[in-house]
Write an enzyme that holds these catalytic residues in place. Structure first.
Site, PDB file in Angstrom:
ATOM      1  N   ASN A   4       0.867  -1.174   0.000  1.00 30.11           N
ATOM      2  CA  ASN A   4       0.000   0.000   0.000  1.00 30.11           C
ATOM      3  C   ASN A   4       0.908   1.230   0.000  1.00 30.11           C
ATOM      4  O   ASN A   4       1.521   1.541   1.011  1.00 30.11           O
ATOM      5  CB  ASN A   4      -0.883  -0.038   1.259  1.00 30.11           C
ATOM      6  CG  ASN A   4      -1.664   1.248   1.454  1.00 30.11           C
ATOM      7  OD1 ASN A   4      -1.750   2.073   0.546  1.00 30.11           O
ATOM      8  ND2 ASN A   4      -2.239   1.417   2.642  1.00 30.11           N
ATOM      9  N   TRP A   5       0.956   1.884  -1.151  1.00 30.46           N
ATOM     10  CA  TRP A   5       1.884   3.016  -1.272  1.00 30.46           C
ATOM     11  C   TRP A   5       1.360   4.297  -0.637  1.00 30.46           C
ATOM     12  O   TRP A   5       2.072   5.294  -0.579  1.00 30.46           O
ATOM     13  CB  TRP A   5       2.214   3.266  -2.749  1.00 30.46           C
ATOM     14  CG  TRP A   5       3.232   2.315  -3.305  1.00 30.46           C
ATOM     15  CD1 TRP A   5       3.844   1.277  -2.640  1.00 30.46           C
ATOM     16  CD2 TRP A   5       3.767   2.308  -4.632  1.00 30.46           C
ATOM     17  NE1 TRP A   5       4.719   0.638  -3.479  1.00 30.46           N
ATOM     18  CE2 TRP A   5       4.700   1.247  -4.709  1.00 30.46           C
ATOM     19  CE3 TRP A   5       3.548   3.093  -5.767  1.00 30.46           C
ATOM     20  CZ2 TRP A   5       5.405   0.959  -5.882  1.00 30.46           C
ATOM     21  CZ3 TRP A   5       4.242   2.809  -6.935  1.00 30.46           C
ATOM     22  CH2 TRP A   5       5.171   1.752  -6.979  1.00 30.46           C
ATOM     23  N   LYS A   6       0.092   4.291  -0.250  1.00 30.38           N
ATOM     24  CA  LYS A   6      -0.507   5.505   0.343  1.00 30.38           C
ATOM     25  C   LYS A   6      -0.271   6.693  -0.593  1.00 30.38           C
ATOM     26  O   LYS A   6      -0.362   6.536  -1.797  1.00 30.38           O
ATOM     27  CB  LYS A   6       0.054   5.739   1.748  1.00 30.38           C
ATOM     28  CG  LYS A   6      -0.081   4.462   2.598  1.00 30.38           C
ATOM     29  CD  LYS A   6       0.170   4.654   4.052  1.00 30.38           C
ATOM     30  CE  LYS A   6      -0.003   3.313   4.756  1.00 30.38           C
ATOM     31  NZ  LYS A   6       0.085   3.419   6.198  1.00 30.38           N
ATOM     32  N   HIS A  90      -9.418   1.263   4.804  1.00 25.39           N
ATOM     33  CA  HIS A  90      -8.141   1.412   5.518  1.00 25.39           C
ATOM     34  C   HIS A  90      -8.351   2.356   6.706  1.00 25.39           C
ATOM     35  O   HIS A  90      -9.129   3.308   6.625  1.00 25.39           O
ATOM     36  CB  HIS A  90      -7.079   1.974   4.565  1.00 25.39           C
ATOM     37  CG  HIS A  90      -5.712   1.947   5.169  1.00 25.39           C
ATOM     38  ND1 HIS A  90      -5.273   2.925   6.033  1.00 25.39           N
ATOM     39  CD2 HIS A  90      -4.707   1.045   5.064  1.00 25.39           C
ATOM     40  CE1 HIS A  90      -4.048   2.629   6.423  1.00 25.39           C
ATOM     41  NE2 HIS A  90      -3.682   1.488   5.857  1.00 25.39           N
ATOM     42  N   GLU A  92      -6.724   4.724   7.809  1.00 22.29           N
ATOM     43  CA  GLU A  92      -6.505   6.147   7.531  1.00 22.29           C
ATOM     44  C   GLU A  92      -7.735   6.764   6.875  1.00 22.29           C
ATOM     45  O   GLU A  92      -8.054   7.934   7.089  1.00 22.29           O
ATOM     46  CB  GLU A  92      -5.237   6.323   6.674  1.00 22.29           C
ATOM     47  CG  GLU A  92      -3.984   6.089   7.515  1.00 22.29           C
ATOM     48  CD  GLU A  92      -2.784   5.556   6.763  1.00 22.29           C
ATOM     49  OE1 GLU A  92      -2.759   5.614   5.525  1.00 22.29           O
ATOM     50  OE2 GLU A  92      -1.851   5.054   7.439  1.00 22.29           O
ATOM     51  N   GLU A 162      -5.518  -4.843  10.469  1.00 21.45           N
ATOM     52  CA  GLU A 162      -4.507  -3.801  10.639  1.00 21.45           C
ATOM     53  C   GLU A 162      -4.755  -3.038  11.940  1.00 21.45           C
ATOM     54  O   GLU A 162      -5.543  -2.089  11.958  1.00 21.45           O
ATOM     55  CB  GLU A 162      -4.565  -2.832   9.458  1.00 21.45           C
ATOM     56  CG  GLU A 162      -4.206  -3.482   8.136  1.00 21.45           C
ATOM     57  CD  GLU A 162      -3.472  -2.489   7.245  1.00 21.45           C
ATOM     58  OE1 GLU A 162      -2.433  -2.860   6.709  1.00 21.45           O
ATOM     59  OE2 GLU A 162      -3.939  -1.349   7.117  1.00 21.45           O
ATOM     60  N   GLY A 168       2.514   2.350  10.623  1.00 20.90           N
ATOM     61  CA  GLY A 168       3.446   3.454  10.455  1.00 20.90           C
ATOM     62  C   GLY A 168       4.151   3.848  11.743  1.00 20.90           C
ATOM     63  O   GLY A 168       4.794   4.894  11.809  1.00 20.90           O
ATOM     64  N   SER A 208       3.438  -2.121  10.205  1.00 20.00           N
ATOM     65  CA  SER A 208       4.895  -2.177  10.399  1.00 20.00           C
ATOM     66  C   SER A 208       5.509  -3.531  10.051  1.00 20.00           C
ATOM     67  O   SER A 208       6.420  -3.997  10.725  1.00 20.00           O
ATOM     68  CB  SER A 208       5.265  -1.766  11.827  1.00 20.00           C
ATOM     69  OG  SER A 208       4.850  -0.441  12.076  1.00 20.00           O
ATOM     70  N   GLY A 229       2.822  -1.106   4.231  1.00 29.20           N
ATOM     71  CA  GLY A 229       2.864   0.300   3.859  1.00 29.20           C
ATOM     72  C   GLY A 229       4.292   0.736   3.571  1.00 29.20           C
ATOM     73  O   GLY A 229       4.833   0.482   2.501  1.00 29.20           O
ATOM     74  N   GLY A 230       4.918   1.355   4.563  1.00 25.85           N
ATOM     75  CA  GLY A 230       6.244   1.952   4.410  1.00 25.85           C
ATOM     76  C   GLY A 230       7.263   1.066   3.699  1.00 25.85           C
ATOM     77  O   GLY A 230       7.971   1.523   2.798  1.00 25.85           O
TER      78      GLY A 230
HETATM   79  P1  PGA Z   1       2.912   0.303   7.567  1.00 26.31           P
HETATM   80  O1  PGA Z   1       1.433   0.489   6.956  1.00 26.31           O
HETATM   81  O2  PGA Z   1       3.435  -0.991   7.007  1.00 26.31           O
HETATM   82  O3  PGA Z   1       3.670   1.492   7.109  1.00 26.31           O
HETATM   83  O4  PGA Z   1       2.741   0.238   9.049  1.00 26.31           O
HETATM   84  C1  PGA Z   1       0.573  -0.582   6.775  1.00 26.31           C
HETATM   85  C2  PGA Z   1      -0.730  -0.115   6.157  1.00 26.31           C
HETATM   86  O5  PGA Z   1      -1.210   0.952   6.520  1.00 26.31           O
HETATM   87  O6  PGA Z   1      -1.300  -0.797   5.282  1.00 26.31           O
END
Ligand code: PGA
Length: 244
Positions: A4-6, A90, A92, A162, A168, A208, A229-230
């Site tokens: 997930n590149w956000k 998600h 967010e 999640e 993050g 993470s 994500g990251g």
């Molecule tokens: P993260 O994000 O790996 O940066 O914690 C995961 C996500 O939000 O899908």
């Protein structure tokens, strides 16, 4: 294994990512690989993965097919751009953009109608975990959202657990904590859709995930994959997760 590149990367950066990433996962046949870039990179990503087993997904989908919905992107548009998957609900989106279980359900139905595989996210916030309300929260997110799908619809979705406190933050859930939550979710699936559905639904862990913790997470039979994500932004680091 989904990335997930956000809100990161331009089309040029997308092309550069896949140039490095493709050769690193060419022989990775043990899992499905999905990358979800921002909408503006979908077409360049689809072009860049042609002839490879990598799938491209979006990070959201409108519940309507078309219409006066400023800022939204519909299923037919995503499909035409070459996306095959879409992340829905998600944390967010839930936290900052008013996403609710009801809208998660509507978006999931839209994804299914237009042939996209929904990756539906659930997960508790820190205060819910600390207050001992994780199980209750997971059950209510399930009941208020995807529990309303038909058996046939449910068979086509992927769930991502999640925990918001792990996203993050560098604080990964321990494999045991993640597996416990997956068991709760799978238990709900069993109650609502039966044993076969519970056995076959894929539940990804997200929060993470990195090259150095993916192995212990994936060692839990409850964990079927990860949503990253990251660590999905760098081709070498995401390849090391895919090839754990
Ligand atoms: P993260 O994000 O790996 O940066 O914690 C995961 C996500 O939000 O899908």
């Amino acid at each position: 294994m989904a990335g997930n590149w956000k809100m990161y990367k331009t089309p040029a950066e997308t092309v550069a990512f896949f140039e490095k990433f493709r050769p690193l996962v060419e022989k990775s046949e043990h899992c499905e690989i999905v990358i979800c870039p921002p909408f503006t990179n979908l077409t360049s990503a689809v072009e860049a993965v042609k002839g490879s087993p990598i799938h491209i997904g979006a990070q959201n989908i409108a519940w309507a097919k078309e219409g006066a919905f400023t800022g939204e992107i519909s299923g037919p548009m995503l499909h035409a751009a070459g996306a095959t998957h879409v992340i829905i609900g998600h944390s967010e989106r839930r936290q900052y953009f008013g996403e609710t279980d009801a809208t998660v359900l509507k978006r999931t139905l839209s994804a299914l109608e237009f042939g996209l595989t929904p990756i539906v996210c659930v997960g508790e916030r820190l205060e819910e975990r600390e207050g001992g309300r994780t199980e209750e929260l997971l059950k209510s997110q399930f009941a208020g959202g995807i529990a309303s799908l038909s058996e046939q619809q449910f068979a086509k979705i992927v769930i991502a657990y999640e925990p918001v406190w792990a996203i993050g933050t560098g604080k990964t859930a321990t494999p045991e904590i993640a597996a416990d939550a997956h068991r709760v979710i799978r238990g709900q699936v069993r109650e609502k859709f039966g044993k076969a559905a519970a056995d076959s639904v894929r539940i990804l862990y997200g929060g993470s995930v990195k090259g150095d913790n993916v192995k212990s997470l994936m060692a839990q039979p409850e964990i079927d994959g990860s949503l990253v994500g990251g660590a999905s932004l760098d081709p070498v680091s995401f390849a090391s997760i895919v090839n754990f």
